[in-house]
Design a protein around this motif. Structure first.
Motif, mmCIF file in Angstrom:
data_model
loop_
_atom_site.group_PDB
_atom_site.id
_atom_site.type_symbol
_atom_site.label_atom_id
_atom_site.label_comp_id
_atom_site.label_asym_id
_atom_site.label_seq_id
_atom_site.Cartn_x
_atom_site.Cartn_y
_atom_site.Cartn_z
ATOM 1 N N ASN A 1 0.820 -1.209 0.000
ATOM 2 C CA ASN A 1 0.000 0.000 0.000
ATOM 3 C C ASN A 1 0.848 1.250 0.000
ATOM 4 O O ASN A 1 0.508 2.260 -0.631
ATOM 5 N N GLY B 1 0.875 4.010 -2.758
ATOM 6 C CA GLY B 1 0.589 5.403 -2.401
ATOM 7 C C GLY B 1 1.589 6.355 -3.009
ATOM 8 O O GLY B 1 1.241 7.427 -3.499
ATOM 9 N N SER C 1 -2.958 7.303 2.977
ATOM 10 C CA SER C 1 -2.462 6.888 1.665
ATOM 11 C C SER C 1 -1.213 7.647 1.231
ATOM 12 O O SER C 1 -0.640 7.348 0.191
#
Length: 330
Positions: free
Chosen positions: A8, A12, A282
């Motif tokens: 992630n 991001g 994020s």
């Protein structure tokens, strides 16, 4: 608070890089000239409604940001213009503290009157004022941050580093502190016990720290290194705000930052007039603004020295070193 997985986190960064190419540098919607030449330091109330300014030539002052009215002059001696180098508001916006090289003054924001006047316990580099203005966390040049009793005077607790403490912040309830030092560390402290709960090490001087109001999320930044968002419960990184290596070598960094209360959003300012809004989960850049120069045809820039969220949805406030207060809209 969510911990970002490696996948992630990398996603991001990729998304951020793509979005940055699409984001426009929006101009301010309203600007206030608070100083004729420039300012040494500034602070904004948590709702962005007030700005305290330490100007180069005009001393200290308090401004209302929605209409640009100068409310009070804040100098430490009558008929003198004080060189104010550090200042902060209490989280409730009721109190403010200013510091020159030798003295501290606690001000009533509503009346503009000085409530307490103290000799500083050392050279003050940074201030974080607690709720109700009762305590001030002071970052000092003597390698300590001290919890100063702003009502009765005196140091109640000392937090030790191995070099100058350049930046400090407090949780909204005043129980936790975050300090950043030239010893390359950012430290999260329990002020009731004086114990260091987490310690994050950078590869250069930590020049700025910020703590979310609930004390769960921290930002620590250093020149020529990185801007790291981390979880104060376990010290683990949530993500790193991307600054290109070539920009880091030229001294690009964040000069101002503030979380919203739960740490889900972060607003930052840079030395090249740029203000950015980030989603901390994020590490995604949501918006950016370019603050104007005082004289557009000259090559001089203006560092962003204070930023804040606003009570008005989608609006923010920033102060630039060239002497202007700007209201921004997403």
């Amino acid at each position: 608070m969510r911990n970002a997985t490696l996948a992630n986190f990398l996603a991001g960064l990729t998304t951020t890089a793509l979005l940055q190419g699409c984001l426009n540098d929006n101009p301010p919607i309203f600007s206030i000239e608070a100083a004729a030449k420039g300012i040494h330091a500034a602070a904004l109330s948590s709702d962005g409604g007030f700005a305290a300014i330490g100007s180069v030539y005009h001393g200290g002052s308090l401004w209302r940001t929605n209409d640009g009215e100068r409310l009070f002059n804040w100098n430490h001696r009558q008929s003198e213009r004080t060189t104010i180098l550090s200042l902060d508001f209490s989280p409730d916006g009721r109190w403010a503290m200013t510091a020159d090289p030798h003295t501290l003054v606690l001000w009533d924001v509503n009346t503009g009157n000085p409530e307490r006047f103290w000799s500083a316990p050392g050279e003050v580099l940074s201030i974080a004022l607690s709720h109700n203005g009762r305590y001030a966390l002071l970052g000092l040049s003597d390698h300590t941050a001290v919890l100063f009793n702003a009502v009765q005077g005196g140091v109640e607790r000392s937090l030790h580093h191995r070099n100058r403490v350049r930046s400090v912040d407090l949780s909204e309830d005043g129980r936790f502190a975050l300090t950043g030092s030239e010893d390359y560390t950012a430290v999260f402290w329990d002020l009731e016990s004086g114990r260091a709960l987490q310690r994050v090490t950078h590869e250069d001087d930590v020049q700025m720290v910020a703590l979310s109001g609930d004390g769960t999320t921290a930002l620590s930044t250093s020149k020529y290194d990185r801007a790291l968002i981390w979880n104060t419960r376990n010290g683990k990184a949530l993500g790193q705000i991307p600054l290109a290596a070539e920009k880091l070598r030229r001294g690009m960094r964040f000069t101002a930052a503030r979380f919203n209360r739960d740490g889900s959003l972060l607003i930052t300012g840079r030395p090249d007039q740029v203000v950015q809004l980030w989603n901390t989960g994020s590490i995604r850049e949501l918006a950016r603004w370019k603050l104007p120069k005082r004289e557009a045809w000259k090559p001089t820039s203006a560092a962003v020295v204070a930023v804040s969220f606003s009570n008005t949805e989608g609006e923010f406030v920033a102060v630039a070193s060239n002497g202007f207060i700007h209201r921004l809209k997403r």
